[in-house]
Every structure is written in structure tokens, then in C-alpha cells.
Write an enzyme that holds these catalytic residues in place. Structure first.
Site, PDB file in Angstrom:
ATOM      1  N   ASP A   1      19.055 -19.262 -17.911  1.00  0.00           N
ATOM      2  CA  ASP A   1      18.231 -18.063 -17.910  1.00  0.00           C
ATOM      3  C   ASP A   1      18.071 -17.639 -19.383  1.00  0.00           C
ATOM      4  O   ASP A   1      18.763 -18.151 -20.268  1.00  0.00           O
ATOM      5  CB  ASP A   1      18.866 -16.956 -17.053  1.00  0.00           C
TER       6      ASP A   1
HETATM    7  C1  BGC Z   1      15.071 -13.396 -15.901  1.00  0.00           C
HETATM    8  C2  BGC Z   1      14.531 -14.638 -15.193  1.00  0.00           C
HETATM    9  C3  BGC Z   1      13.243 -15.066 -15.810  1.00  0.00           C
HETATM   10  C4  BGC Z   1      13.443 -15.272 -17.295  1.00  0.00           C
HETATM   11  C5  BGC Z   1      12.207 -15.761 -18.009  1.00  0.00           C
HETATM   12  C6  BGC Z   1      15.056 -13.527 -17.398  1.00  0.00           C
HETATM   13  O1  BGC Z   1      15.332 -12.313 -18.009  1.00  0.00           O
HETATM   14  O2  BGC Z   1      16.379 -13.162 -15.450  1.00  0.00           O
HETATM   15  O3  BGC Z   1      14.383 -14.369 -13.832  1.00  0.00           O
HETATM   16  O4  BGC Z   1      12.783 -16.246 -15.192  1.00  0.00           O
HETATM   17  O5  BGC Z   1      13.825 -14.028 -17.865  1.00  0.00           O
HETATM   18  O6  BGC Z   1      11.210 -14.829 -18.037  1.00  0.00           O
END
Ligand code: BGC
Length: 733
Positions: free
Chosen positions: A290
Site C-alpha cells: 500500500d
Molecule cells: C490506500 C489504498 C490505495 C492507495 C493508492 C492508499 O492510501 O490505502 O487503498 O489503493 O492509497 O491510492
């Protein structure tokens, strides 16, 4: 799955030619970096947007107008393998051309974006869509999102989110399918099929990234990113099955969650990412951290330095690094010191190249402009309206709904005309101007209505303008008031946990004043999580859960409250009595002193032990009768059937839910577990027999070893309209 002899051979040949720098480059996903007088990353642009410092138009201008990206030199050198945030075909092709034509080995980039509930055609938020209990539509909306996104050069979405969550305080419940493991598993598999189709190389399909792996929704206290401490048995039984279902459906990628489980951050959790996912489930796609997840291991305190974090993550099996450059910065040194082996780096590169090949990126790296764009086409809008209709849950109706087209109504509340609020959380490519509010729809349908918001426009205070409301109530000729209340979509989603689930500001007072004026009150809820609304439910003559329904929200609300669509949605999460009684969910354990009004029972002193609305709940304008339940065994399967009759005057769709309760086990078992659901469409007076088969394996559970136990037991079987009541039978199986 994706491993084939030919692909592995091609990867071997490529790996032979790659330098260490190029290999590590494949493991890095970067944000785009638009340059135009100043330089910001996509994440920074998103933060500015979220903080309200720039508008959506400025954000899009920044992101799309970038004619040069400072990372172009990295692409040329092969030191970046993927981008997040490109959502423009020319931009994607421009960067891809550099990768394919100007880098030494011509390895294509893979472009990822959060296409969570639709791309330009915005569908209901996942928690709402889950209320349709409709796998075909789960799949259809993902297929449309993939088609539209692929036109913009996107190869890969960071969706579906399949985190089971039993705690509405967690803001991210809006992004997922709710509290039930079985529903979440069907949702997960359908979404993967929808995004990916049967063949990832088909141009209008994109890779899914199933997230957040795992148990992110179990964060303590519902506080985002918080720690998770649970038995492996519970993890396997409640939180992992949706991921297993997605992998079985062929998911190309997964994303480890931000949280730790039992002290080990998911990003560096070898048991989770390797032993369980690859060895047990046979996953052969790749994993991406993530955003800055590898860096966060330092804040978790399980890695002392960036190098430690990078070492732990790559060894655990996290193949790609989203955003923090720890792999880029630390892997060369780690290799030199012998802390990481070339095999470990090659394994990650191999996993990524395998998916790039399966996507056909080597053969067709560029996005082709379609003759006619499908974005927001009539067909897509129709599907969005259909799904929005079916996502709405009629919570209460004392005979006021459906409304008559010729009756005058007064509409009040902050959300009445707010198109941007209809889109919902996690919308990147959707536009406010594409959305239909309730007042837009009423105008289109020539309904005689007055609209007075009566609530100020601050999304965190929602103060009631009593004078405005009093005037409106005094001056209107309407006997019925439609009040839209709830929470702003900007207070739902990531990092939007709440400790209070009650309506904020003067919204409850507004409802009270409407009732005190002797009006019929139709309350529409606009929200991204279950709210604590016992009094509001009590005082409303009808209450309708409208969630965040996407661009067709207004039309769908009109369809349901005016009876153009007979509501069929069922709650994907329990509605608690108040914030303090969370988490409250239907499949809880019985305890040794089961909940009751008795003195020494497992309950609260100050509120009912039952929810305001249970999981699976939802009314209709017709009524269904359940009869003739039979449960028998056949070829080591349970065969359960019941007759469902539409005994009302309107055709409609019923979601028949099958629950079980295992009476004997070495470990405590939930009072009910959803094991099947089926939809039946019935004309007035029509009966249909619904039959469901359950194998012994579907009725098992984990003991604390943890071992999966399928021993025989007495079972209670319920065929029900929701997670309470229903027809009951018992059988030894
Ligand atoms: C979130 C994810 C997301 C990623 C990219 C993160 O802060 O937890 O769900 O896919 O950002 O945008």
C-alpha cells in the site's frame, strides 16, 4: 492462473539480460510528477484536493496537462516499472513510448489507478452495491469500469477492496462489501471476473488488485490503520475467505494492508504473503505494498532503518513498492551485504513480469483511441441507474411510500441538491456535473416540490436554520416532507474514522420539527457507513437508506420513493443503537449468558441488545411469504428448499437468505452464519421454489490449532428474509 511454460521461459530470457538496476526498477511504482512551474506528486495533488486547497478542475488540469514528467529519465534508464495516477491516454502512451522505445530492454510500464466504484460512470459505493446481493451486477459494474478506465490508459485498478468489517466507526467500510464473509467472498470473486474477464490481454479488461490483505477492517476501535490482534482461526474464518475467493477467481495482484496482525505488519508478514497466499492458495500474480507501506514499517517499529524495512518486505514477498523508493535506495546495498539474495530480487521481478506478459503489454503496450468512447455512454448510465435502484434499502414504511406523482412535497436537508455528495468517497475520474441530485430528478419528472436546505453548508457542523425551516413548514402546501440527512462523503473513506455515529448538527432537530408540524416524514439517509439513528427511525413515517449512489443517485431515489422501482436492497451491515454498542454484527457468538432482557445477560444496561436494523434487512412495496421448508441430505450434501410467494400487489425481487447454526463444536460458533443467497423475481401471486445445496466442507470451522473441522453436528437451518427470524428446521449432518 498465470504461470505457463512459455511465459516463464520468456521471463528467464529477460532476467538474463537485465542489470540489477533494471531489475530493481521493475519493483518500483512511482506517482506521476506533473511539472508546470512547480512540481508535485500525484499524492500531493490528491492531498491538496482532499484538503479543499484546489478544486477538482484544478486537480485534473494539473494531472492531465503535464507535458513532461521528471520521471521520464527514470523510464529511459529502466528504473521505474509502474505509475500510479496516469489517467489520460496520451500521457500514458507518451510515457509508455519512452519505456518501450527508449529504454534498453523495452519493458513496458503498467499503469495503476484506484478505480474503486466506476471510472467516469460512477456506480454506488461498494457498501451500497453490496446491498444488491447481486453477483451479476457486481461483475457488470466492474466490467464497465474496466472498459472506461482502459480507454484512459489504465491497465490496473487498486480494487476490489474486500475487507470484512464489523465496525462502522471505521471510515473505510464505505469502500467494501460490509460485515459478512460469505457476501464479501461472492463480491470479491465477481469483481475480479468483472475487471479481468477470462483473458487479461483483452484490451478492455484490466488487472484487479485485491486489498487490503488482511484484516484491515478489524482495526481496534474502528480507528484507521490501527493494530489488529486476533487468533489465526478467526483470521482464516472471517477475514481471509474473500481474498481466497478472489485468488480462486484469478486475481492478478494483491495489496498488503497497512495494519499489523498480531504484531507483524502485513507488508512484511511472510506467513501471510508467502506461506498462506502463495503456498496454500497457489497465487502466482504479484503483490504491491500500500502507499508507502514499506516505509511505514519503520513507524510500526518493526524495522529500524529503511534498509531493514526493504529487506523484510522483499523477503516476505512484497514484490512492488508503491511510492517510497526504499527498494530503489536500499536493495543494491542489501545485496552487496548478502542480506538479500539475487534469487529474492529475481522472484519479485518474475512475478511482476508474469503479469505484464499476461496483460499482453509486451505485444500491445499502447492504448488505442476507440472510434467512439464508451465513457458515460447511455448503456453505462442505464446500468448505473439500475444498480443504484437496487442498492437502496427501504428501512421503514408506515404506508407513506410510494409517493404519488401528483402530490406536492417539501424537500429539506443539506444533500437535496448536492451533486458532488452523490458521487461518494474514492472517486477520481467521476465528475460532479455528471451526477443527478434528488432535486434534479424531481425537476425532470415535473414533480411539484419546494426545496429549502435548512442546514448550512459546513460538512462538519450542519447547523440547522430553524427560521428557514419554520417558514418553509408554515408556507408549504405539502403534507409530506422528504428530508435528506446523513454525513458528507468527505467524512467517509480513508482516515475518516469516527467515534460518533449519530447524526451531526441540527439534522435530528430538523426531523423533530417536521414531525411536530404534523407532516408526514420521509427520511432519506445519505451516508457511507451505518449510522446510529434509533430516534430518527422511530419518528420517520418512512426511512430509506440511499448511501452514496453515484451519478444516478437522484434518479434512483426518485425511482424508489415514487414506486417506479420496487425496492429490493438488503443491508450489508448492521445498524447499531448507538456508537458505544459497536461493533455490533449479526454473526456474533451466543456467549454463556446469551443476550436477552434478563438480569444476568450479555447486554448493555442503557440500550437494547438488538440492532435498529439487522444485516440483511430491507422492505419492499410487496410482501413475500416463506413456506414449505424442507431440509434433507443427498450425496453428502444438505439440500434446503422453500417456497417463496409474492402475496402483495406489486411485482418484485426477493433475496432469499440461508443461514446455519452449528450446535455442536469444540469451539464456540456464531448464532447464525450466512451460507447462501438467491434472488427470485415474482409477479403478484407467483410462487417459486428456491433450492440451495451445501457441502459438508462449507459448514466447517477452524479450531485453535488451527485445523479445519467438518465433523457432524446438529444444525439449525434458517431460510429467511434477513438475519433474524425466518423459517427454521434442524438436521443432523
Ligand atoms: C490506500 C489504498 C490505495 C492507495 C493508492 C492508499 O492510501 O490505502 O487503498 O489503493 O492509497 O491510492
Amino acid at each position: 492462473m498465470f504461470k505457463t511454460e512459455t511465459i516463464e521461459k520468456r521471463i528467464d530470457e529477460l532476467l538474463e539480460k537485465m542489470t540489477l538496476e533494471e531489475k530493481i526498477g521493475q519493483l518500483y511504482q512511482s506517482g506521476i510528477s506533473p511539472v508546470g512551474g512547480f512540481e508535485i506528486s500525484i499524492q500531493e495533488a490528491e492531498q491538496l484536493l482532499e484538503a479543499g486547497r484546489i478544486g477538482r478542475k484544478e486537480y485534473e488540469r494539473l494531472v492531465n496537462a503535464a507535458s513532461f514528467d521528471e520521471r521520464e529519465d527514470m523510464i529511459r534508464k529502466g528504473t521505474v516499472g509502474s505509475f500510479i495516477g496516469v489517467q489520460n491516454p496520451e500521457h500514458a502512451n507518451h510515457l509508455q513510448r519512452i519505456a518501450v522505445e527508449e529504454s534498453r530492454l523495452g519493458i513496458p510500464l503498467i499503469f495503476g489507478l484506484d478505480v474503486v466504484h466506476g471510472h467516469r460512470t460512477v456506480f454506488p459505493s461498494p457498501i451500497a452495491e453490496a446491498c444488491t446481493f447481486n453477483d451479476e451486477l457486481f461483475e457488470k459494474s466492474a466490467e464497465i469500469a474496466a472498459r472506461e478506465a482502459s480507454e484512459d490508459g489504465i491497465n490496473w485498478t487498486f480494487a476490489p477492496m474486500v475487507d470484512v468489517s464489523r465496525d462502522p466507526r471505521w471510515g473505510r467500510v464505505v469502500e467494501g462489501p460490509g460485515e459478512d464473509t460469505y457476501l464479501a467472498s461472492r463480491f470479491a470473486a465477481a469483481k475480479v471476473r468483472g475487471f479481468q474477464g477470462d483473458d487479461l490481454s483483452v484490451e478492455d479488461r484490466i488487472c484487479a488488485c485485491v486489498k487490503h490483505f488482511a484484516a484491515y477492517g478489524a482495526c481496534e476501535g474502528g480507528r484507521d490503520y490501527n493494530t489488529v490482534d486476533m487468533s489465526e482461526a478467526k483470521l482464516r474464518e472471517v477475514y481471509l475467505p474473500p481474498f481466497a475467493a478472489a485468488v480462486k477467481a484469478g486475481a492478478a495482484t494483491l495489496m498488503p494492508a497497512f495494519n499489523d496482525i498480531n504484531g507483524s505488519p502485513c507488508t512484511t508478514n511472510k506467513w501471510l504473503l508467502n506461506d498462506y497466499l502463495r503456498d496454500e492458495l497457489g497465487f502466482d500474480g504479484f503483490l504491491i505494498s500500500d502507499a508507502h507501506g514499506i516505509q511505514e514499517c519503520v513507524f510500526h517499529g518493526t524495522a529500524e532503518t529503511p534498509a531493514d524495512a526493504a529487506e523484510q518486505a522483499i523477503k516476505a514477498g512484497c514484490d512492488m513498492d508503491m511510492g517510497c523508493e526504499y527498494y530503489t535506495d536500499c536493495l543494491p546495498q542489501l545485496l552487496e551485504e548478502g542480506r538479500v539474495s539475487m534469487d529474492e530480487i529475481d522472484r519479485a521481478v518474475r512475478n511482476i513480469l508474469r503479469i505484464k506478459m499476461a496483460c499482453g503489454l509486451f505485444e500491445h503496450p499502447y492504448v488505442q483511441k476507440p472510434e467512439k468512447s464508451s465513457k458515460l455512454c447511455a448503456e453505462h448510465r442505464d446500468v448505473a441507474r439500475d444498480i443504484a435502484d437496487r442498492s437502496i434499502v427501504l428501512l421503514k414504511n408506515d404506508g407513506v411510500l410510494p409517493l404519488k406523482a401528483d402530490q406536492k412535497v417539501l424537500v429539506v436537508g443539506y444533500f437535496g441538491d448536492k451533486r458532488n455528495e452523490m458521487l461518494g468517497a474514492w472517486v477520481i475520474s467521476g465528475r460532479e456535473e455528471d451526477a443527478i441530485s434528488l432535486t434534479d430528478a424531481l425537476k425532470e419528472e415535473n414533480i411539484d416540490f419546494d426545496f429549502v436546505p435548512c442546514i448550512d453548508s459546513s460538512i462538519t457542523s450542519m447547523t440547522l436554520d430553524k427560521e428557514q425551516l419554520e417558514d418553509a413548514l408554515r408556507n408549504t402546501k405539502a403534507d409530506t416532507v422528504i428530508a435528506l440527512v446523513g454525513e458528507s462523503s468527505f467524512t467517509t473513506g480513508e482516515a475518516q474514522s469516527k467515534s460518533k455515529l449519530e447524526l451531526i448538527g441540527g439534522q435530528t432537530e430538523m426531523l423533530r420539527m417536521i414531525k411536530a408540524a404534523g407532516k408526514k416524514l420521509v427520511t432519506l439517509l445519505i451516508n457511507g457507513r451505518p449510522l446510529a439513528i434509533p430516534q430518527e427511525a422511530e419518528m420517520s413515517d418512512a426511512m430509506v437508506e440511499c448511501w452514496q449512489l453515484g451519478i444516478e443517485a437522484g434518479h434512483a431515489m426518485y425511482d424508489v420513493i415514487y414506486g417506479k422501482y420496487n425496492p429490493s436492497g438488503r443491508l450489508s451491515m448492521t445498524f447499531p443503537q448507538n456508537s458505544g454498542s459497536c461493533p455490533m454484527y449479526y454473526n456474533h457468538m451466543n456467549t454463556g449468558r446469551p443476550a436477552s432482557d434478563g438480569p444476568w445477560a450479555s447486554k448493555y444496561r442503557d440500550c437494547p441488545y438488538t440492532p435498529v436494523f439487522p444485516f440483511g434487512w430491507g422492505l419492499s412495496y410487496t410482501e413475500y411469504d416463506y413456506s414449505n421448508l424442507t431440509v434433507k441430505t443427498e450425496c453428502d450434501k444438505l439440500v434446503i428448499s422453500a417456497d417463496i410467494t409474492n402475496i402483495g400487489n406489486m411485482e418484485g425481487e426477493e433475496t432469499v437468505q440461508v443461514y446455519i447454526h452449528r450446535r455442536r463444536a469444540s469451539h464456540t460458533r456464531p448464532v447464525r452464519e450466512l451460507k447462501a443467497y438467491k434472488k427470485v423475481y415474482l409477479q403478484p401471486g407467483e410462487t417459486e421454489k428456491v433450492t440451495v445445496e451445501l457441502s459438508r466442507n462449507e459448514l466447517g470451522y477452524y479450531n485453535n490449532e488451527p485445523r479445519y473441522i467438518t465433523e457432524e453436528s446438529m444444525f439449525d437451518i434458517f431460510v429467511a428474509h434477513d438475519s433474524t427470524g425466518g423459517l427454521h428446521s434442524e438436521i443432523y449432518f
